[in-house]
Scaffold this motif. Structure first.
Motif, PDB file in Angstrom:
ATOM      1  N   PRO A  88       0.835  -1.197   0.000  1.00  0.00           N
ATOM      2  CA  PRO A  88       0.000   0.000   0.000  1.00  0.00           C
ATOM      3  C   PRO A  88       0.875   1.254   0.000  1.00  0.00           C
ATOM      4  O   PRO A  88       1.920   1.295   0.631  1.00  0.00           O
ATOM      5  CB  PRO A  88      -0.786  -0.108   1.317  1.00  0.00           C
ATOM      6  CG  PRO A  88      -0.681  -1.532   1.723  1.00  0.00           C
ATOM      7  CD  PRO A  88       0.599  -2.046   1.153  1.00  0.00           C
ATOM      8  N   GLY A  89       0.463   2.230  -0.728  1.00  0.00           N
ATOM      9  CA  GLY A  89       1.197   3.481  -0.750  1.00  0.00           C
ATOM     10  C   GLY A  89       2.227   3.596  -1.853  1.00  0.00           C
ATOM     11  O   GLY A  89       2.813   4.649  -2.039  1.00  0.00           O
ATOM     12  N   VAL A  90       2.485   2.502  -2.596  1.00  0.00           N
ATOM     13  CA  VAL A  90       3.429   2.582  -3.712  1.00  0.00           C
ATOM     14  C   VAL A  90       2.733   3.309  -4.861  1.00  0.00           C
ATOM     15  O   VAL A  90       1.657   2.908  -5.301  1.00  0.00           O
ATOM     16  CB  VAL A  90       3.888   1.174  -4.160  1.00  0.00           C
ATOM     17  CG1 VAL A  90       4.730   1.248  -5.425  1.00  0.00           C
ATOM     18  CG2 VAL A  90       4.663   0.488  -3.052  1.00  0.00           C
ATOM     19  N   THR A  91       3.356   4.362  -5.315  1.00  0.00           N
ATOM     20  CA  THR A  91       2.768   5.134  -6.412  1.00  0.00           C
ATOM     21  C   THR A  91       3.020   4.426  -7.739  1.00  0.00           C
ATOM     22  O   THR A  91       3.876   3.540  -7.832  1.00  0.00           O
ATOM     23  CB  THR A  91       3.358   6.553  -6.481  1.00  0.00           C
ATOM     24  OG1 THR A  91       4.736   6.449  -6.884  1.00  0.00           O
ATOM     25  CG2 THR A  91       3.231   7.284  -5.154  1.00  0.00           C
TER      26      THR A  91
END
Length: 136
Positions: free
Chosen positions: A63-66
């Protein structure tokens, strides 16, 4: 105190290609094959060594990986610059021939290194670097 390495993690970009390479070409056992949505985590390891495994995982799913970060990670994996693992065998030349005959991407043929090991190198289907040392 006894400490061992239980799992190492390598990303895969194609679960079936990774499975074919690690199971069919290297001869590793499949210990787990877990799917979630369209992703798979495959745990493999050498026969007779149940305490040592490699988890082949989908890259950049945290989660949070662009999207830009994911693209960068995939580029690094493809170049073999993202991660690596070193394996060991009693028959380096035999294993090299088997992997080369199966179509694995050769990075370095077997050679005696100045630092005291004989080794070779391949890339797995995702591009991860695999170095293989000859056991003394």
């Amino acid at each position: 105190m006894d400490i061992t390495i239980h799992y190492a993690f390598l990303p895969h970009t194609d679960a079936e290609a990774a499975l074919g390479f690690y199971r069919d070409t290297l001869g590793f056992e499949v210990r787990q094959d877990v799917g979630y949505e369209d992703m798979r985590w495959i745990t493999v390891g050498p026969p007779g060594q149940p305490g040592t495994s490699i988890v082949l995982h989908p890259p950049a799913t945290d989660p949070g990986v662009t999207e830009d970060e994911r693209r960068t990670i995939l580029e690094l994996i493809a170049k073999g610059s993202y991660t690596a693992v070193t394996l060991a065998t009693d028959d380096l030349d035999g294993l090299f021939e088997r992997l080369a005959a199966a179509g694995a991407e050769v990075v370095q043929e077997p050679i005696d290194q100045d630092y005291g090991v004989r080794d070779c190198a391949f890339r797995d289907p995702a591009g991860n670097l695999l170095r293989i040392n000859q056991r003394a």
